[in-house]
Design an enzyme around this catalytic site. Structure first.
Site, PDB file in Angstrom:
ATOM      1  N   LYS A 124       0.863  -1.178   0.000  1.00  0.00           N
ATOM      2  CA  LYS A 124       0.000   0.000   0.000  1.00  0.00           C
ATOM      3  C   LYS A 124       0.893   1.218   0.000  1.00  0.00           C
ATOM      4  CE  LYS A 124      -4.433   0.739   0.081  1.00  0.00           C
ATOM      5  NZ  LYS A 124      -5.528  -0.177  -0.285  1.00  0.00           N
ATOM      6  N   ASP A 164      -6.871   4.046  -4.793  1.00  0.00           N
ATOM      7  CA  ASP A 164      -7.542   3.842  -3.505  1.00  0.00           C
ATOM      8  C   ASP A 164      -8.247   5.177  -3.223  1.00  0.00           C
ATOM      9  OD1 ASP A 164      -7.577   1.717  -1.180  1.00  0.00           O
ATOM     10  OD2 ASP A 164      -7.368   3.622  -0.164  1.00  0.00           O
TER      11      ASP A 164
END
Ligand code: GLU
Length: 447
Positions: A124, A164
């Protein structure tokens, strides 16, 4: 393994990293029993290794705003675990981004990606850059400055970022353009969520929401219910909420609420196609206000400031916005208003007390890492198309996505079925994801 001991150790080592510690605690509690039946895991110290990211890149991102002022943000990429494949996971641009937030997301991503059945490790990244109120030119300059550092950490067989919160198709386009300029490598597979003219996959934008509804369909079917005629409260109005609204409506349910940081829109007769299309306009405006929906459709949507989607009466709750967005009080309000199912679409959208309340009070609950895995799964399908230099039809992608979501549901049932026949989806998803990653780590030695 003793969860309490590990959590005490981790809390002392990473003080103040609340989201990361919360995510670790949830997974470790679920897997404790199974783990302790495998002495080979204990011997290889799998738990101690799996809770720490492989590495974290931190960098300064400096750019110039429209007024000519110099702005500095922080950028990160957390490469969490590569045991089952190259690092894979999104980039989040949000003012609240911290290393703790990205560590929790990378940790969750590792197990989520394992559930997809595809060979992808977990990662991430992101920045504390706040896209709210920024012009298109500012977004572009920020993305370019961010890639100036990130490009050295990523690659098609190494680490493949995607979108995201705060990063959608537009941002991926700007990031990809700068990557090619810097690397002088013209792979189509360095980022996913790309536009259709430069290697994107059909249905990737819709995939998280569509996948969530496919999962919900299978969960309801297992419980002897279905989506037809059911009322659904959705939180958020971004990409994930948008895809969920399309598929929920298509499958015969009625979306009666969407929300934003400013409040909730109650839509008693259910969201319409025009309204769903308008969500895209609201997202690209960078205003971050759900009130815009009620202003545009005053006959259909009623806005209440300061209220959450969970204040609206519904059968099914779909958190689609941000971590910890649904508290125990929200869970109680939902239940009191007749809600009997909550499928978490946002990553760690429900606070632990809310999950316990749902589980103790007969509200069907499934966790984000299972429900929202359709997004990254379709990124995996985008990578396959890129590697093969071809494009699949919408039907081909949709069929594969549906098959993957069905398989994730089956894995939850396999690992989460309790003595009384009910399914604990939290346990099921955590154990299924963990077993795959742990096995892969074990077989590849102490590295
Ligand atoms: N950010 C999404 C997630 O939380 C998608 C990641 C990806 O496609 O790599 O799973």
């Amino acid at each position: 393994m003793n969860v309490q001991n590990i959590m005490t150790y981790l809390s002392a080592k990473h003080p103040g990293e609340a989201e990361y510690l919360q995510a670790c605690q949830e997974v470790l509690e679920s897997i404790e029993e199974v783990y302790n039946k495998h002495p080979e895991f204990e011997k290889a110290k799998i738990v101690e290794r799996i809770v720490e990211p492989d590495r974290i890149f931190t960098f300064r991102v400096t750019w110039v705003d429209d007024k000519g002022e110099v702005q500095t943000n922080l950028g990160y990429r957390v490469q969490f675990n590569s045991a089952i494949g190259p690092y894979k996971g999104g980039l989040r641009f949000h003012k609240a981004v911290t290393p703790s937030m990205l560590k929790f997301l990378g940790f969750e991503q590792t197990f989520k990606n394992a559930l997809t059945t595809l060979p992808m490790g977990g990662a991430k990244g992101g920045s504390d850059f706040d896209p709210v109120g920024k012009s298109d030119a500012e977004i572009m300059r920020f993305c370019q400055a961010f890639m100036l550092e990130l490009w050295q950490c990523i690659g098609p067989d190494q680490d493949i970022p995607a979108g995201d919160v705060g990063v959608g198709g537009r941002e991926i386009g700007y990031l990809n353009g700068m990557y090619q300029k810097l690397a002088r490598e013209y792979h189509t597979g360095v980022l996913t969520g790309k536009g259709m003219t430069f290697g994107g996959s059909l249905l990737r934008p819709e995939a998280t929401g569509f996948g969530a509804l496919y999962f919900t369909h299978h969960l309801l079917e297992k419980a002897g219910k279905d989506l037809k005629g059911k009322t659904i409260a959705v939180s958020g109005f971004g990409n994930v909420a948008w895809g969920a609204c399309i598929k929920a409506t298509e499958l015969g349910a009625k979306v009666v609420a969407i929300s934003g940081p400013d409040g909730v829109c109650h839509i008693p007769d259910g969201i319409t196609k025009e309204m769903i299309d308008y969500m895209l306009v609201m997202r690209s405006s960078n205003r971050n206000k759900v009130q815009d929906m009620a202003d545009k459709f005053p006959d259909k949507a009623k806005f209440t400031a300061g209220k959450k989607a969970w204040s609206i009466k519904c059968d099914i709750a779909l958190p689609c916005a941000f971590q910890n967005e649904l508290s125990e009080d929200d869970a109680k309000e939902l239940k009191a208003n007749g809600c009997w199912c909550c499928c978490e679409v946002s990553n760690m959208g429900c606070q632990p007390e809310a999950i316990h309340y749902f589980q103790k009070n007969g509200v069907l609950f499934a966790p984000g890492k299972a429900v929202n895995a359709g997004g990254v799964a379709t990124s995996g399908l985008e990578m396959t198309q890129n590697a093969a230099h071809l494009n699949w039809s919408e039907k081909e992608v949709d069929d594969k996505l549906h098959t993957i979501m069905q398989s994730i549901h089956e894995q939850c049932v396999q690992f989460g079925t309790q003595a009384d026949g009910s399914v604990d989806y939290v346990k099921g998803a955590n154990i299924a994801g963990f077993m795959k990653v742990a096995q892969a780590m074990l077989e590849q030695g102490i590295v």
